[in-house]
Write a protein that holds these residues in place. Structure first.
Motif, PDB file in Angstrom:
ATOM      1  N   GLY A 248      24.738  46.274  59.085  1.00 14.98           N
ATOM      2  CA  GLY A 248      24.726  45.194  58.116  1.00 14.98           C
ATOM      3  C   GLY A 248      24.363  45.622  56.710  1.00 14.98           C
ATOM      4  O   GLY A 248      24.431  44.815  55.779  1.00 14.98           O
ATOM      5  N   LEU A 249      23.974  46.890  56.530  1.00 17.92           N
ATOM      6  CA  LEU A 249      23.625  47.392  55.202  1.00 17.92           C
ATOM      7  C   LEU A 249      24.790  48.186  54.618  1.00 17.92           C
ATOM      8  O   LEU A 249      25.419  48.982  55.323  1.00 17.92           O
TER       9      LEU A 249
ATOM     10  N   THR B 289      24.854  46.645  45.586  1.00 20.04           N
ATOM     11  CA  THR B 289      25.833  47.678  45.233  1.00 20.04           C
ATOM     12  C   THR B 289      26.009  48.732  46.306  1.00 20.04           C
ATOM     13  O   THR B 289      27.026  49.423  46.332  1.00 20.04           O
ATOM     14  N   GLY B 290      25.018  48.885  47.199  1.00 17.87           N
ATOM     15  CA  GLY B 290      25.116  49.864  48.277  1.00 17.87           C
ATOM     16  C   GLY B 290      24.107  50.999  48.130  1.00 17.87           C
ATOM     17  O   GLY B 290      23.850  51.486  47.028  1.00 17.87           O
ATOM     18  N   PHE B 291      23.513  51.400  49.259  1.00 18.06           N
ATOM     19  CA  PHE B 291      22.633  52.564  49.294  1.00 18.06           C
ATOM     20  C   PHE B 291      23.477  53.841  49.317  1.00 18.06           C
ATOM     21  O   PHE B 291      24.604  53.841  49.824  1.00 18.06           O
TER      22      PHE B 291
ATOM     23  N   ARG C 274      19.613  53.708  59.434  1.00 22.88           N
ATOM     24  CA  ARG C 274      19.568  52.244  59.379  1.00 22.88           C
ATOM     25  C   ARG C 274      18.123  51.745  59.333  1.00 22.88           C
ATOM     26  O   ARG C 274      17.785  50.857  58.538  1.00 22.88           O
ATOM     27  N   GLU C 275      17.265  52.303  60.182  1.00 23.50           N
ATOM     28  CA  GLU C 275      15.866  51.859  60.226  1.00 23.50           C
ATOM     29  C   GLU C 275      15.146  52.154  58.909  1.00 23.50           C
ATOM     30  O   GLU C 275      14.369  51.329  58.412  1.00 23.50           O
ATOM     31  N   THR C 276      15.424  53.323  58.332  1.00 18.71           N
ATOM     32  CA  THR C 276      14.768  53.691  57.077  1.00 18.71           C
ATOM     33  C   THR C 276      15.176  52.760  55.950  1.00 18.71           C
ATOM     34  O   THR C 276      14.336  52.247  55.193  1.00 18.71           O
TER      35      THR C 276
ATOM     36  N   LEU D   2      21.012  59.690  64.520  1.00 21.90           N
ATOM     37  CA  LEU D   2      20.951  59.785  63.065  1.00 21.90           C
ATOM     38  C   LEU D   2      21.291  58.446  62.427  1.00 21.90           C
ATOM     39  O   LEU D   2      20.616  58.004  61.488  1.00 21.90           O
ATOM     40  N   VAL D   3      22.329  57.798  62.935  1.00 22.22           N
ATOM     41  CA  VAL D   3      22.710  56.479  62.405  1.00 22.22           C
ATOM     42  C   VAL D   3      21.543  55.506  62.538  1.00 22.22           C
ATOM     43  O   VAL D   3      21.233  54.753  61.611  1.00 22.22           O
TER      44      VAL D   3
END
Length: 428
Positions: A260-261, A212-214, A347-349, A342-343
């Protein structure tokens, strides 16, 4: 059973359009349109004609035999030129044939389920694949569609059937001396399934977020640069910006693909004490959405601290680094300084969290596995009580098997089918 047909590609002008037909009269429809039925599973070029013999189009035709098609039925596909006129003419011609009718939304896939070509989890995976917008969503949907969850459910089922059979043998020979104590093997089988269920249940939350998305909330005081940062991240003017505090009064959402997330960025109202009733509502909403978000990015003025206590993994940055260049850990949505970093951090988190996802992706899966685990834990408590409670333990195992069978649609699925298939298009 009716033979159904539908346009499977998007309506409108295109190079190619695909019209699918499934049911007992599918090959009769092909014969009516082109004079013969091409060899199954081989693309064949044919001229299509209407009932008056007038040429409709030249098309590639694929035919499928029963149990060798997506639906498990006799089927056919027409690949025609993708103009509205051609597709309309062919759909009208199919609609005039006896025994054929337009398909309902999701009816092709529903027939695949009913005919055993897909299990219920695979149907859900197919729906997710159709809706996938990011690479992570595509990969997750493909895992479910390929049958990974069904394979796990089948392995759990085999283990529990073995355990139940051992207990049944104890019950059947209760008046005789049983040569082997089966409780250690039963306990081991049940415990292994419980541990796997626990891991899958723990991973559902993240898997559902991938589906559904973060949500990532940008939080801070008024006029600290939240909307400017949102616009910089989105690459467009998604939020109104001004030098006046309190410009943002509602939560603004921007959906995007980060590595990709699927991520929805939330620009929230500035947090402060106010007597403005409308702004106060916006601030309450900001706090609520920030509390519910998967990750929060706090923007603070130099020397200040966040208005809300940051949680683990939350990101705290010094705002407007273009005006405060001597302050570390800064960011500026206006100049772009620190935005790329920041991006990467977001993404890493989120990617680190995504590694904890399992094959199960929906609340329905979690509920089914949860019911199964409750029954199995009850069985484990009964096992040490010996033969007197063997029949009760066996019943708990049967309850667990039924709960896990609902994962793949063996039982108890009618109440979820309409909701699932409502998300499908007519040609699927």
């Amino acid at each position: 059973m009716d033979t159904i047909f539908a346009l499977s590609t998007a309506p409108g002008k295109a190079g190619v359009a695909i019209i699918r037909v499934s049911g007992p009269a599918a090959h009769d429809a092909v014969r009516s349109l082109c004079g013969d039925v091409p060899v199954a599973r081989q693309a064949s070029l044919r001229v299509l004609r209407d009932r008056e013999g007038r040429r409709l189009d030249e098309a590639l035709i694929l035919t499928f035999e029963q149990d060798r098609s997506f639906t498990g039925e006799v089927s056919a596909e027409f690949q025609v030129h993708g103009s509205t006129a051609v597709t309309t003419a062919l759909l009208d011609e199919l609609g005039s044939m006896d025994g054929l009718r337009p398909a309902e939304a999701g009816e092709f896939t529903r027939r695949a389920l009913e005919n055993g070509m897909l299990d219920l989890a695979q149907v859900e995976g197919l729906a997710d694949l159709i809706d996938a917008e990011t690479e992570a969503q595509r990969r997750q949907a493909m895992r479910v569609l390929s049958g990974d969850l069904g394979q796990k459910a089948e392995a759990w089922r085999r283990s529990l059937i073995r355990a139940a059979a051992l207990l049944e043998a104890t019950i059947d020979f209760a008046d005789e001396e049983v040569p082997v104590d089966v409780s250690p093997e039963v306990g081991s089988l049940v415990m292994n399934v419980v541990e796997e269920l626990r891991r899958e249940i723990d991973g559902v939350g993240i898997a559902e977020r991938i589906r559904t998305g973060f949500e990532v909330a940008i939080v801070g005081a008024p006029n600290v640069g939240k909307s400017t940062l949102l616009n910089a991240l989105a690459g467009r003017d998604a939020a109104i910006t001004s030098e006046h505090a309190g410009t943002t009064r509602d939560v603004i959402e921007v959906r995007m693909d980060l590595g990709g997330l699927p991520v929805t960025l939330l620009d929230t109202a500035g947090l402060r004490e106010t007597e403005d009733a409308v702004e106060s509502i916006g601030i309450d909403r900001a706090r609520n959405r920030a509390d519910q978000a998967d990750l929060r990015v706090f923007l603070v003025e130099p020397g200040q601290v966040p208005e809300i206590q940051p949680m683990d993994d939350d990101i705290v940055l010094t705002a407007k680094s273009d005006l405060n260049s001597d302050v570390g850990n800064g960011i500026s949505g206006k100049t772009g300084e620190g935005v790329t970093g920041l991006v990467d951090r977001i993404r890493e988190t989120l990617a680190a969290r995504a590694t904890g996802s399992g094959v199960a992706t929906r609340q329905r899966h979690k509920d089914s596995m949860g019911r199964g685990m409750v029954a199995l834990e009850a069985a484990l408590q009964l096992l040490p009580m010996g033969e007197d409670c063997a029949d009760l333990a066996a019943e708990e195992l049967r309850t667990a098997i039924r709960a896990l069978d609902s994962l793949v649609g063996r039982i108890d699925i009618e109440n979820v089918l309409d909701e699932i298939f409502a998300s499908f298009c007519l040609g699927k």
